[in-house]
Write a protein that holds these residues in place. Structure first.
Motif, PDB file in Angstrom:
ATOM      1  N   ALA A  54      31.726  -0.907  11.681  1.00 34.63           N
ATOM      2  CA  ALA A  54      31.325  -2.182  12.283  1.00 34.63           C
ATOM      3  C   ALA A  54      30.484  -2.990  11.303  1.00 34.63           C
ATOM      4  O   ALA A  54      30.676  -4.203  11.137  1.00 34.63           O
ATOM      5  CB  ALA A  54      30.558  -1.935  13.575  1.00 34.63           C
ATOM      6  N   GLU A  55      29.544  -2.345  10.629  1.00 28.55           N
ATOM      7  CA  GLU A  55      28.689  -3.051   9.680  1.00 28.55           C
ATOM      8  C   GLU A  55      29.481  -3.533   8.472  1.00 28.55           C
ATOM      9  O   GLU A  55      29.220  -4.617   7.943  1.00 28.55           O
ATOM     10  CB  GLU A  55      27.554  -2.135   9.223  1.00 28.55           C
ATOM     11  CG  GLU A  55      26.568  -2.802   8.273  1.00 28.55           C
ATOM     12  CD  GLU A  55      25.410  -1.902   7.902  1.00 28.55           C
ATOM     13  OE1 GLU A  55      24.340  -2.039   8.527  1.00 28.55           O
ATOM     14  OE2 GLU A  55      25.580  -1.054   6.991  1.00 28.55           O
ATOM     15  N   GLN A  57      32.458  -4.584   8.363  1.00 26.32           N
ATOM     16  CA  GLN A  57      33.239  -5.776   8.685  1.00 26.32           C
ATOM     17  C   GLN A  57      32.360  -7.007   8.894  1.00 26.32           C
ATOM     18  O   GLN A  57      32.743  -8.118   8.544  1.00 26.32           O
ATOM     19  CB  GLN A  57      34.069  -5.513   9.952  1.00 26.32           C
ATOM     20  CG  GLN A  57      35.147  -4.452   9.752  1.00 26.32           C
ATOM     21  CD  GLN A  57      35.816  -4.080  11.060  1.00 26.32           C
ATOM     22  OE1 GLN A  57      36.767  -4.740  11.499  1.00 26.32           O
ATOM     23  NE2 GLN A  57      35.338  -3.017  11.697  1.00 26.32           N
ATOM     24  N   ARG A  58      31.182  -6.798   9.484  1.00 26.27           N
ATOM     25  CA  ARG A  58      30.272  -7.935   9.725  1.00 26.27           C
ATOM     26  C   ARG A  58      28.830  -7.452   9.583  1.00 26.27           C
ATOM     27  O   ARG A  58      28.183  -7.077  10.565  1.00 26.27           O
ATOM     28  CB  ARG A  58      30.509  -8.522  11.119  1.00 26.27           C
ATOM     29  CG  ARG A  58      29.698  -9.806  11.389  1.00 26.27           C
ATOM     30  CD  ARG A  58      30.239 -10.518  12.624  1.00 26.27           C
ATOM     31  NE  ARG A  58      30.068  -9.742  13.838  1.00 26.27           N
ATOM     32  CZ  ARG A  58      29.012  -9.851  14.665  1.00 26.27           C
ATOM     33  NH1 ARG A  58      28.030 -10.700  14.374  1.00 26.27           N
ATOM     34  NH2 ARG A  58      28.954  -9.139  15.770  1.00 26.27           N
ATOM     35  N   SER A  62      24.754  -6.055  12.273  1.00 27.72           N
ATOM     36  CA  SER A  62      24.165  -4.717  12.248  1.00 27.72           C
ATOM     37  C   SER A  62      22.736  -4.791  11.718  1.00 27.72           C
ATOM     38  O   SER A  62      22.454  -4.402  10.585  1.00 27.72           O
ATOM     39  CB  SER A  62      25.007  -3.784  11.362  1.00 27.72           C
ATOM     40  OG  SER A  62      24.525  -2.470  11.387  1.00 27.72           O
ATOM     41  N   GLY A  87      27.661  -1.865  16.824  1.00 30.54           N
ATOM     42  CA  GLY A  87      28.369  -0.757  16.193  1.00 30.54           C
ATOM     43  C   GLY A  87      27.709   0.583  16.467  1.00 30.54           C
ATOM     44  O   GLY A  87      28.385   1.569  16.783  1.00 30.54           O
ATOM     45  N   THR A 181      35.865  -1.443  16.774  1.00 35.86           N
ATOM     46  CA  THR A 181      34.894  -2.042  15.854  1.00 35.86           C
ATOM     47  C   THR A 181      35.372  -3.407  15.373  1.00 35.86           C
ATOM     48  O   THR A 181      34.563  -4.281  15.069  1.00 35.86           O
ATOM     49  CB  THR A 181      34.636  -1.139  14.630  1.00 35.86           C
ATOM     50  OG1 THR A 181      35.836  -0.999  13.852  1.00 35.86           O
ATOM     51  CG2 THR A 181      34.149   0.237  15.063  1.00 35.86           C
ATOM     52  N   ALA A 185      33.236  -6.822  15.650  1.00 36.64           N
ATOM     53  CA  ALA A 185      32.962  -7.582  14.429  1.00 36.64           C
ATOM     54  C   ALA A 185      33.651  -8.940  14.410  1.00 36.64           C
ATOM     55  O   ALA A 185      33.388  -9.753  13.529  1.00 36.64           O
ATOM     56  CB  ALA A 185      33.391  -6.772  13.208  1.00 36.64           C
ATOM     57  N   THR A 187      36.900  -9.394  13.923  1.00 29.03           N
ATOM     58  CA  THR A 187      37.943  -9.358  12.890  1.00 29.03           C
ATOM     59  C   THR A 187      39.190  -8.687  13.465  1.00 29.03           C
ATOM     60  O   THR A 187      39.538  -7.567  13.071  1.00 29.03           O
ATOM     61  CB  THR A 187      37.456  -8.594  11.651  1.00 29.03           C
ATOM     62  OG1 THR A 187      37.006  -7.278  12.058  1.00 29.03           O
ATOM     63  CG2 THR A 187      36.314  -9.318  10.959  1.00 29.03           C
TER      64      THR A 187
END
Length: 355
Positions: A54-55, A57-58, A62, A87, A181, A185, A187
């Motif tokens: 998760a982090e 990607q964005r 996070s 996340g 995730t 995010a 995405t």
């Protein structure tokens, strides 16, 4: 704590190891804040990869914070992922539900100490409920996880079943968690590749767990996927290697803002886990030994560890070597391979050690 991804601080890049610890401690503290100290037992080394994905990607979604001293960190403070990060909340959700499933599996296999079966079932029920509540808050339906656990138990009760049928529920559960995730995010284009990566990672995790448990399962006459299907270690290794290759291909399709930790954990460390497991599979210590060792490790702030923890003896970092990594123009190199972040000559971490 359980899971196949356990990076060793002796051979990891210092900055990458700190980043991994930020997610590990963030997951542990998120479980504590949501369900109390007892829930920290559900901390899962593999589950934190969800927070990492998760982090990656964005990163802005996070947030981190400085956590206070902890006995498991030698009473040092540390940078950790904050519980506000969706996340790490998804990672906590998955960890709780899968830990509940693991408890139920132990009860079904007769692994519980006399008189503890009811306690374990109640704890499993409480963790499943808590996981469902946490998941709902971030739009994740944990039914996919609980149904996978139920289907796993049903498959294990069949007379005829293939190995890949047995790994199927784990693959589907991990695929769903990885794919979500991308939702968190924002995405959506990554969802397909993440689901594929999750399926391969779930297969590897299930197979490695089966290899490590096989001797102990035989002694307890408990179910083991390899024994039940007559699968040899050679065939299990081939399936793991094929899945690791598929995982690598899926990772290449991801659009990530910062992919370095993802590539190291799901690339380098996955292959290291495969080699470690098939190189010297072992019978895991029992509950009493693990509990006693855990207390001793805690009381000595990690200065003493049991022989089977892999942290004693000569540090594996003694044999680290530097691969062909050009650090020219790389500011602020940390250790031998921080430069991996700004050069294209390294496949994952350029610091490694022979087994």
């Amino acid at each position: 704590m359980f899971g196949i991804i356990r990076p060793c601080g002796d051979h990891s890049c210092p900055s990458l190891h700190r980043a991994w610890m930020a997610h590990l401690c963030g997951l542990c503290l998120t479980l504590r804040d949501g369900q109390g100290h007892g829930a920290r037992l559900a901390t899962n080394y593999d589950g934190l990869i969800i927070s990492v994905l998760a982090e990656a990607q964005r990163p802005s979604g996070s947030p981190h914070r400085t956590a206070g001293p902890c006995a498991l960190r030698g009473f040092r403070s540390a940078d950790v992922v904050d519980a506000r990060a969706e996340g790490v909340r998804l990672a906590a959700t998955v960890s709780l539900v899968l830990a509940a499933g693991k408890l139920r599996d132990h009860v079904a296999d007769g692994d519980s100490a006399p008189g503890t079966g009811l306690v374990r079932r109640r704890l499993a029920s409480r963790w499943e409920t808590a996981g469902a509540r946490m998941g709902a808050a971030i739009g994740f339906d944990t039914t996919v996880l609980t149904s996978a656990v139920e289907r796993q138990l049903e498959l294990e009760g069949r007379r005829e079943v293939t190995l890949l049928e047995l790994t199927g529920p784990t693959e589907e559960a991990v695929a769903a968690a990885f794919a979500h995730t991308a939702v968190l995010a924002g995405t959506p284009g990554n969802a397909g590749a993440l689901a594929e990566a999750g399926r391969f990672f779930g297969r590897i995790a299930h197979l490695l767990d089966a290899v490590e448990d096989q001797a102990g399962d035989a002694g307890r006459e408990a179910f083991n996927p390899l024994t039940a299907t007559g699968t040899t270690r050679q065939e299990a290794r081939r399936l793991c290697d094929d899945a690791a290759h598929g995982l690598d291909l899926a990772l290449r399709e991801l659009d990530l803002a910062d992919r370095h930790l993802v590539d190291v954990l799901l690339g380098t460390e996955v292959r290291r886990a495969v080699g470690r497991t098939f190189g010297h599979s072992y019978e895991r210590p029992g509950f009493v030994r693990k509990s006693g060792a855990g207390v001793a490790t805690l009381l000595t702030c990690g200065m003493w560890r049991p022989r089977w923890s892999g942290k004693n003896g000569r540090p594996c970092g003694e044999r680290c070597y530097l691969r062909n990594c050009d650090c020219s123009g790389c500011d602020g190199c940390d250790g031998c391979c921080e430069c991996c972040k700004c050069c294209d000559k390294c496949d994952g971490c350029c610091c490694d050690c022979s087994p």
